[in-house]
Design a protein around this motif. Structure first.
Motif, PDB file in Angstrom:
ATOM      1  N   PRO A 140       0.956  -1.167  -0.039  1.00  0.00           N
ATOM      2  CA  PRO A 140      -0.004   0.019   0.040  1.00  0.00           C
ATOM      3  C   PRO A 140       0.805   1.319   0.120  1.00  0.00           C
ATOM      4  O   PRO A 140       0.397   2.384  -0.591  1.00  0.00           O
ATOM      5  CB  PRO A 140      -0.782  -0.024   1.302  1.00  0.00           C
ATOM      6  N   CYS A 141       1.956   1.245   0.530  1.00  0.00           N
ATOM      7  CA  CYS A 141       2.900   2.433   0.547  1.00  0.00           C
ATOM      8  C   CYS A 141       3.852   2.566  -0.734  1.00  0.00           C
ATOM      9  O   CYS A 141       4.642   3.570  -0.641  1.00  0.00           O
ATOM     10  CB  CYS A 141       3.830   2.499   1.765  1.00  0.00           C
ATOM     11  N   ARG A 142       4.027   1.620  -1.556  1.00  0.00           N
ATOM     12  CA  ARG A 142       4.965   1.536  -2.548  1.00  0.00           C
ATOM     13  C   ARG A 142       4.520   2.470  -3.791  1.00  0.00           C
ATOM     14  O   ARG A 142       3.470   2.794  -4.340  1.00  0.00           O
ATOM     15  CB  ARG A 142       5.073   0.251  -3.209  1.00  0.00           C
ATOM     16  N   HIS A 143       5.407   3.488  -4.031  1.00  0.00           N
ATOM     17  CA  HIS A 143       5.286   4.349  -4.951  1.00  0.00           C
ATOM     18  C   HIS A 143       5.386   3.970  -6.272  1.00  0.00           C
ATOM     19  O   HIS A 143       5.918   2.736  -6.708  1.00  0.00           O
ATOM     20  CB  HIS A 143       6.525   5.350  -5.010  1.00  0.00           C
ATOM     21  N   PRO A 144       4.540   4.338  -7.340  1.00  0.00           N
ATOM     22  CA  PRO A 144       4.333   3.672  -8.779  1.00  0.00           C
ATOM     23  C   PRO A 144       5.803   3.366  -9.369  1.00  0.00           C
ATOM     24  O   PRO A 144       5.893   2.248 -10.172  1.00  0.00           O
ATOM     25  CB  PRO A 144       3.466   4.709  -9.385  1.00  0.00           C
ATOM     26  N   VAL A 145       6.867   4.480  -9.094  1.00  0.00           N
ATOM     27  CA  VAL A 145       8.056   4.156  -9.637  1.00  0.00           C
ATOM     28  C   VAL A 145       8.615   2.926  -9.214  1.00  0.00           C
ATOM     29  O   VAL A 145       9.197   2.081  -9.946  1.00  0.00           O
ATOM     30  CB  VAL A 145       8.967   5.185  -9.580  1.00  0.00           C
ATOM     31  N   MET A 146       8.344   2.521  -7.814  1.00  0.00           N
ATOM     32  CA  MET A 146       8.991   1.341  -7.182  1.00  0.00           C
ATOM     33  C   MET A 146       8.162   0.252  -7.663  1.00  0.00           C
ATOM     34  O   MET A 146       8.921  -0.880  -7.958  1.00  0.00           O
ATOM     35  CB  MET A 146       9.093   1.667  -5.641  1.00  0.00           C
ATOM     36  N   THR A 147       6.952   0.424  -8.002  1.00  0.00           N
ATOM     37  CA  THR A 147       5.910  -0.763  -8.210  1.00  0.00           C
ATOM     38  C   THR A 147       6.513  -1.345  -9.563  1.00  0.00           C
ATOM     39  O   THR A 147       6.448  -2.509  -9.859  1.00  0.00           O
ATOM     40  CB  THR A 147       4.637  -0.437  -8.388  1.00  0.00           C
ATOM     41  N   GLU A 148       7.038  -0.328 -10.631  1.00  0.00           N
ATOM     42  CA  GLU A 148       7.388  -0.846 -12.072  1.00  0.00           C
ATOM     43  C   GLU A 148       8.600  -1.387 -11.855  1.00  0.00           C
ATOM     44  O   GLU A 148       8.952  -2.360 -12.524  1.00  0.00           O
ATOM     45  CB  GLU A 148       7.649   0.501 -12.705  1.00  0.00           C
ATOM     46  N   VAL A 152      11.535  -6.345 -11.695  1.00  0.00           N
ATOM     47  CA  VAL A 152      13.022  -6.698 -12.198  1.00  0.00           C
ATOM     48  C   VAL A 152      14.178  -6.928 -10.837  1.00  0.00           C
ATOM     49  O   VAL A 152      14.845  -7.753 -11.187  1.00  0.00           O
ATOM     50  CB  VAL A 152      13.575  -5.385 -12.807  1.00  0.00           C
ATOM     51  N   ILE A 153      13.977  -5.974 -10.110  1.00  0.00           N
ATOM     52  CA  ILE A 153      14.891  -6.037  -8.783  1.00  0.00           C
ATOM     53  C   ILE A 153      14.684  -7.303  -8.024  1.00  0.00           C
ATOM     54  O   ILE A 153      15.620  -7.744  -7.441  1.00  0.00           O
ATOM     55  CB  ILE A 153      14.989  -4.661  -7.976  1.00  0.00           C
ATOM     56  N   THR A 154      13.360  -7.889  -8.306  1.00  0.00           N
ATOM     57  CA  THR A 154      13.276  -9.134  -7.370  1.00  0.00           C
ATOM     58  C   THR A 154      13.217 -10.324  -7.917  1.00  0.00           C
ATOM     59  O   THR A 154      12.942 -11.418  -7.517  1.00  0.00           O
ATOM     60  CB  THR A 154      11.865  -9.081  -6.509  1.00  0.00           C
ATOM     61  N   SER A 162      21.218  -5.477 -14.192  1.00  0.00           N
ATOM     62  CA  SER A 162      22.155  -4.379 -14.195  1.00  0.00           C
ATOM     63  C   SER A 162      21.298  -3.089 -14.462  1.00  0.00           C
ATOM     64  O   SER A 162      21.555  -1.818 -13.830  1.00  0.00           O
ATOM     65  CB  SER A 162      23.202  -4.430 -15.210  1.00  0.00           C
ATOM     66  N   ASP A 163      20.356  -2.994 -15.478  1.00  0.00           N
ATOM     67  CA  ASP A 163      19.572  -1.827 -15.790  1.00  0.00           C
ATOM     68  C   ASP A 163      18.741  -1.584 -14.637  1.00  0.00           C
ATOM     69  O   ASP A 163      18.645  -0.459 -14.374  1.00  0.00           O
ATOM     70  CB  ASP A 163      18.917  -2.111 -17.110  1.00  0.00           C
ATOM     71  N   GLY A 164      18.305  -2.811 -14.047  1.00  0.00           N
ATOM     72  CA  GLY A 164      17.151  -2.538 -12.959  1.00  0.00           C
ATOM     73  C   GLY A 164      17.960  -1.842 -11.783  1.00  0.00           C
ATOM     74  O   GLY A 164      17.304  -0.676 -11.220  1.00  0.00           O
ATOM     75  N   ALA A 165      19.139  -2.190 -11.692  1.00  0.00           N
ATOM     76  CA  ALA A 165      20.074  -1.907 -10.405  1.00  0.00           C
ATOM     77  C   ALA A 165      20.299  -0.185 -10.648  1.00  0.00           C
ATOM     78  O   ALA A 165      20.132   0.486  -9.611  1.00  0.00           O
ATOM     79  CB  ALA A 165      21.311  -2.463 -10.487  1.00  0.00           C
ATOM     80  N   GLU A 166      20.426   0.220 -11.718  1.00  0.00           N
ATOM     81  CA  GLU A 166      20.883   1.519 -12.030  1.00  0.00           C
ATOM     82  C   GLU A 166      19.579   2.285 -11.966  1.00  0.00           C
ATOM     83  O   GLU A 166      19.539   3.623 -11.308  1.00  0.00           O
ATOM     84  CB  GLU A 166      21.482   1.731 -13.602  1.00  0.00           C
ATOM     85  N   ARG A 167      18.543   1.946 -12.291  1.00  0.00           N
ATOM     86  CA  ARG A 167      17.139   2.524 -12.163  1.00  0.00           C
ATOM     87  C   ARG A 167      16.978   2.839 -10.814  1.00  0.00           C
ATOM     88  O   ARG A 167      16.646   3.819 -10.203  1.00  0.00           O
ATOM     89  CB  ARG A 167      16.121   2.108 -13.114  1.00  0.00           C
ATOM     90  N   PHE A 168      17.098   1.689  -9.871  1.00  0.00           N
ATOM     91  CA  PHE A 168      16.738   1.622  -8.600  1.00  0.00           C
ATOM     92  C   PHE A 168      17.782   2.732  -7.939  1.00  0.00           C
ATOM     93  O   PHE A 168      17.034   3.600  -6.956  1.00  0.00           O
ATOM     94  CB  PHE A 168      17.049   0.214  -8.057  1.00  0.00           C
ATOM     95  N   ILE A 169      18.995   2.778  -7.883  1.00  0.00           N
ATOM     96  CA  ILE A 169      19.761   3.549  -7.502  1.00  0.00           C
ATOM     97  C   ILE A 169      19.271   5.182  -7.691  1.00  0.00           C
ATOM     98  O   ILE A 169      19.392   5.735  -6.850  1.00  0.00           O
ATOM     99  CB  ILE A 169      21.307   3.408  -7.752  1.00  0.00           C
ATOM    100  N   PHE A 185      26.871   2.912  -4.584  1.00  0.00           N
ATOM    101  CA  PHE A 185      25.522   2.456  -4.165  1.00  0.00           C
ATOM    102  C   PHE A 185      25.158   1.120  -5.248  1.00  0.00           C
ATOM    103  O   PHE A 185      24.648   0.140  -4.630  1.00  0.00           O
ATOM    104  CB  PHE A 185      24.421   3.526  -4.602  1.00  0.00           C
ATOM    105  N   MET A 186      25.517   1.312  -6.541  1.00  0.00           N
ATOM    106  CA  MET A 186      25.615   0.074  -7.156  1.00  0.00           C
ATOM    107  C   MET A 186      26.273  -1.301  -6.765  1.00  0.00           C
ATOM    108  O   MET A 186      25.790  -2.223  -7.251  1.00  0.00           O
ATOM    109  CB  MET A 186      26.147   0.383  -8.938  1.00  0.00           C
ATOM    110  N   GLY A 187      27.507  -0.795  -6.323  1.00  0.00           N
ATOM    111  CA  GLY A 187      28.227  -1.956  -5.913  1.00  0.00           C
ATOM    112  C   GLY A 187      27.367  -2.711  -4.886  1.00  0.00           C
ATOM    113  O   GLY A 187      27.481  -4.187  -4.864  1.00  0.00           O
ATOM    114  N   GLY A 188      26.830  -2.099  -3.858  1.00  0.00           N
ATOM    115  CA  GLY A 188      26.114  -2.665  -2.774  1.00  0.00           C
ATOM    116  C   GLY A 188      24.898  -3.617  -3.424  1.00  0.00           C
ATOM    117  O   GLY A 188      24.761  -4.603  -3.010  1.00  0.00           O
TER     118      GLY A 188
END
Length: 281
Positions: A140-148, A152-154, A162-169, A185-188
């Motif tokens: 319920p608290c997830r922003h639409p950007v994070m929902t998109e 990919v990230i899970t 790698s593209d998902g990681a960059e967009r996430f960071i 941040f990407m390294g983590g």
């Protein structure tokens, strides 16, 4: 006080990296980072001379992250084990009744700790950067950007990681990161196994004890107006329903990482609030 790094062992044998800094005679604040990040995210707090003088600062890397042990199955991320990691860190550095400062996913650790050890184990909570107050309320608290980004990230099989990681960071901050900071941040993110990321978010967590018993704990929410991970008005409304005393600090033009994007303001807000709570006890 000099910094002390330690590699600890949680009761189930998982190795947990942790560090202590600051004044051990003062109130303790334990800093818990967010998903697919590391304790380096708190560098701008641990380098703050006033925080070092006035507080005992402790940070660690959650299981599945950074220098800590990483499990590939759900059993490795049971709520009890998550709470035991926190307790192991506190005991290693002689910390009693700390304040817990959780960034994003780190905020959900509050639920595990209270469920395992009760509300009196903590002195207060600081939620920073669109914290997940409980995994139950992440949806319920997830922003639409994070929902998109979420699938990919899970994903356990995605070729777009790698593209998902960059967009996430990139979505963690309002203004673009410098290249060195972005690589940090990407390294983590990229050093974390997919399964560890998946189970860190998808693990089972019973929120009912927390929701029933957490009411007396004082809470500070430090929140950016440009957060692309969290629908923060929903998150804050849930926090106010669960806790009796919720203070909110909004930061205009700041994204999902106030402690990184605006460290001076975050640090002063944190320090003033903790001192006020301690003096009121």
């Amino acid at each position: 006080m000099p910094s002390r790094e330690r590699m600890l062992t949680s009761p189930d044998g998982t190795r947990i990296w942790a560090e202590s800094n600051g004044n051990t005679t003062k109130p303790a604040i334990v800093f818990v980072h967010g998903l697919s990040c590391t304790a380096l995210g708190w560098d701008r707090q641990f380098a703050d001379a006033e925080l070092q003088r006035d507080f005992h600062l402790v940070r660690y890397e959650m299981r599945g992250h950074g220098r800590s042990g990483k499990h590939f199955v759900e059993e490795g991320y049971e709520s009890r084990k998550i709470a035991e990691d926190f307790k192991t860190v506190c005991e290693a550095f002689g910390v009693v009744k700390p304040f817990l400062m959780g960034w994003s996913l780190g905020g959900a650790i509050v639920v595990d700790v209270i469920t395992a050890y009760g509300v009196d184990y903590l002195s207060g909570i600081i939620y920073v950067g669109g914290s997940i107050v409980a995994l139950h309320y992440h949806g319920p608290c997830r922003h639409p950007v994070m929902t998109e980004l979420f699938p990919v990230i899970t994903s356990l099989t995605s070729d777009d990681l790698s593209d998902g990681a960059e967009r996430f960071i990139d979505s963690c901050v309002a203004a673009p990161l410098s290249y060195p900071d972005k690589l940090s941040f990407m390294g983590g993110f990229l050093m974390q196994p997919r399964a560890a990321r998946y189970w860190s978010l998808k693990r089972k967590q019973d929120h009912t004890v927390w929701e029933r018993e957490a009411r007396p704990l004082p809470v500070l929410v430090v929140q950016g107006t440009e957060d692309l991970h969290c629908l923060y008005e929903t998150m804050i409304s849930i926090a106010r329903r669960v806790y009796d005393r919720v203070e909110v600090k909004m930061m205009s033009g700041i994204g999902h990482s106030p402690h990184f994007e605006s460290p001076a303001e975050t640090n002063r807000t944190l320090a003033d609030w903790v001192k006020k709570v301690v003096e009121g006890e």
